[in-house]
Scaffold this motif. Structure first.
Motif, short mmCIF file in Angstrom:
data_model
loop_
_atom_site.label_atom_id
_atom_site.label_comp_id
_atom_site.label_asym_id
_atom_site.label_seq_id
_atom_site.Cartn_x
_atom_site.Cartn_y
_atom_site.Cartn_z
N VAL A 63 -12.45 -4.59 1.42
CA VAL A 63 -12.73 -3.16 1.48
C VAL A 63 -14.23 -2.99 1.68
CG1 VAL A 63 -12.54 -0.93 0.32
CG2 VAL A 63 -10.80 -2.69 -0.09
N GLN A 64 -14.61 -2.32 2.76
CA GLN A 64 -16.02 -2.06 3.03
C GLN A 64 -16.41 -0.71 2.45
OE1 GLN A 64 -15.77 -2.70 7.45
NE2 GLN A 64 -17.72 -3.73 7.10
N VAL A 65 -17.47 -0.70 1.63
CA VAL A 65 -17.97 0.55 1.05
C VAL A 65 -19.48 0.58 1.20
CG1 VAL A 65 -16.06 0.88 -0.58
CG2 VAL A 65 -18.02 -0.53 -1.25
N ASP A 66 -20.06 1.76 0.92
CA ASP A 66 -21.51 1.91 1.13
C ASP A 66 -22.26 2.36 -0.13
OD1 ASP A 66 -20.56 4.48 0.99
OD2 ASP A 66 -20.99 4.97 3.08
N ASN A 67 -21.62 2.19 -1.31
CA ASN A 67 -22.33 2.54 -2.54
C ASN A 67 -21.85 1.67 -3.70
OD1 ASN A 67 -20.29 4.24 -4.30
ND2 ASN A 67 -20.02 4.89 -2.16
N LYS A 68 -22.74 1.47 -4.67
CA LYS A 68 -22.46 0.55 -5.78
C LYS A 68 -21.40 1.09 -6.74
CE LYS A 68 -26.81 -1.94 -5.71
NZ LYS A 68 -28.01 -2.36 -6.48
N ILE A 69 -21.27 2.41 -6.85
CA ILE A 69 -20.24 2.98 -7.74
C ILE A 69 -18.85 2.58 -7.24
CG2 ILE A 69 -19.19 5.13 -8.54
CD1 ILE A 69 -22.00 6.36 -8.48
N ALA A 70 -18.66 2.66 -5.90
CA ALA A 70 -17.37 2.26 -5.32
C ALA A 70 -17.12 0.79 -5.55
CB ALA A 70 -17.35 2.59 -3.83
N VAL A 71 -18.18 -0.01 -5.47
CA VAL A 71 -18.04 -1.46 -5.71
C VAL A 71 -17.53 -1.72 -7.11
CG1 VAL A 71 -19.29 -3.64 -5.97
CG2 VAL A 71 -19.80 -2.14 -4.04
N GLU A 72 -18.15 -1.05 -8.10
CA GLU A 72 -17.74 -1.27 -9.49
C GLU A 72 -16.32 -0.78 -9.75
OE1 GLU A 72 -19.28 -3.15 -11.71
OE2 GLU A 72 -20.58 -3.52 -9.98
N ASN A 73 -15.96 0.36 -9.17
CA ASN A 73 -14.60 0.87 -9.34
C ASN A 73 -13.57 -0.07 -8.71
OD1 ASN A 73 -15.38 3.12 -10.80
ND2 ASN A 73 -15.56 4.42 -9.00
N LEU A 74 -13.91 -0.63 -7.54
CA LEU A 74 -13.01 -1.58 -6.88
C LEU A 74 -12.90 -2.88 -7.68
CD1 LEU A 74 -14.08 -1.06 -3.16
CD2 LEU A 74 -11.79 -0.65 -4.10
N ARG A 75 -14.02 -3.30 -8.27
CA ARG A 75 -14.00 -4.52 -9.09
C ARG A 75 -13.07 -4.34 -10.30
NH1 ARG A 75 -18.08 -8.36 -9.14
NH2 ARG A 75 -19.64 -6.87 -8.40
N LYS A 76 -13.19 -3.19 -10.97
CA LYS A 76 -12.33 -2.91 -12.14
C LYS A 76 -10.86 -2.84 -11.72
CE LYS A 76 -15.88 -0.28 -14.60
NZ LYS A 76 -16.34 1.09 -14.96
N PHE A 77 -10.61 -2.19 -10.59
CA PHE A 77 -9.23 -2.07 -10.11
C PHE A 77 -8.65 -3.45 -9.76
CE2 PHE A 77 -6.30 -1.61 -6.45
CZ PHE A 77 -5.26 -0.97 -7.12
N ALA A 78 -9.45 -4.27 -9.10
CA ALA A 78 -8.99 -5.61 -8.73
C ALA A 78 -8.61 -6.41 -9.98
CB ALA A 78 -10.08 -6.35 -7.95
N ASN A 79 -9.46 -6.35 -11.00
CA ASN A 79 -9.17 -7.08 -12.25
C ASN A 79 -7.90 -6.58 -12.91
OD1 ASN A 79 -11.48 -8.65 -11.96
ND2 ASN A 79 -12.76 -7.28 -13.17
N SER A 80 -7.68 -5.27 -12.85
CA SER A 80 -6.48 -4.70 -13.48
C SER A 80 -5.20 -5.12 -12.76
CB SER A 80 -6.57 -3.17 -13.52
OG SER A 80 -6.36 -2.62 -12.22
N GLN A 81 -5.32 -5.52 -11.49
CA GLN A 81 -4.16 -5.90 -10.69
C GLN A 81 -3.99 -7.42 -10.60
OE1 GLN A 81 -2.00 -3.48 -9.36
NE2 GLN A 81 -3.26 -2.24 -10.72
N GLY A 82 -4.86 -8.15 -11.29
CA GLY A 82 -4.76 -9.61 -11.26
C GLY A 82 -5.37 -10.24 -10.02
N PHE A 83 -6.25 -9.51 -9.33
CA PHE A 83 -6.91 -10.02 -8.14
C PHE A 83 -8.30 -10.55 -8.49
CE2 PHE A 83 -3.58 -7.90 -5.99
CZ PHE A 83 -3.59 -8.27 -4.65
N GLU A 84 -8.71 -11.59 -7.79
CA GLU A 84 -10.10 -12.02 -7.87
C GLU A 84 -10.88 -11.20 -6.86
OE1 GLU A 84 -10.75 -16.19 -7.50
OE2 GLU A 84 -9.12 -16.69 -8.86
#
Length: 198
Positions: A32-53
């Motif tokens: 997922v390509q994003v252009d801000n750090k808030i989106a990065v952190e939200n995607l990181r949290k979501f990935a962890n909640s789904q069992g993704f690295e």
């Protein structure tokens, strides 16, 4: 195969929703390509909640958030194996560069057509064996070699007589199959239920 999702310029929670949709559609490897750090952190949290690295790479102010769930290379190998056709209990012995006796150009064309027909059939041989003048087929007959590559990718063993390649000075032209010897070729013949000689 990894898919790329462009979420640049989209406010949260859109990038997360796009990632969620990809996972729901069976995606295991995507970016997922994003252009801000808030989106990065939200995607990181979501990935962890789904069992993704997740792995984040920054480039020119944008961020590539790579999701992965398992081994991508393993998935590709498994997909190739599952798509393979079953191999038959027969092999082909090629001892000359043409099929039949007569016009050489016609014989080479028939050889190309034979391997095209085999590559499109539902019943693949377990092996194709090349000896004497037959070693010219995988080395000098480019069109036949293309069809042989398809067979090799499907698991068909292609054995080319090394002594014959040396005799015709063709060892450097081998692009498909493996250089072999009389013993290995004989063992394949003995283990096959049927040997077709061209």
């Amino acid at each position: 195969m990894s898919r790329n999702i462009d979420a640049r310029g989209k406010n949260c929670p859109m990038p997360v929703m796009m990632a969620k949709k990809e996972i729901e559609q069976g995606g295991k490897f995507f970016t997922v390509q994003v252009d801000n750090k808030i989106a990065v952190e939200n995607l990181r949290k979501f990935a962890n909640s789904q069992g993704f690295e997740v792995n984040v790479e920054e480039a020119n102010g944008d961020f590539n958030v790579k999701f992965s769930n398992g081994c991508e290379e393993c998935e590709e190998i498994i997909a190739k194996v599952e798509n393979r056709k079953p191999l038959g209990d027969w092999c082909v012995f090629v001892n000359k560069s043409t099929i039949g006796i007569g016009n050489e150009e016609l014989g080479q064309s028939l050889m190309k057509m034979f391997f095209y027909t085999v590559s499109e059939s539902e019943d693949y041989p377990k092996a194709v064996l090349f000896m004497n003048d037959g070693v010219k087929v995988p080395t000098l007959n480019d069109q036949a070699a293309e069809h042989l590559k398809k067979l090799e990718e499907a698991g068909v063993e292609l054995l080319i007589c090394g002594a014959c390649l040396d005799f015709y000075e063709l060892k450097e032209k081998v692009t498909v199959g493996q250089v072999s010897n009389m013993y290995a070729i004989l063992e394949v013949m003995k283990s096959a239920g049927k040997v077709i000689t061209l």
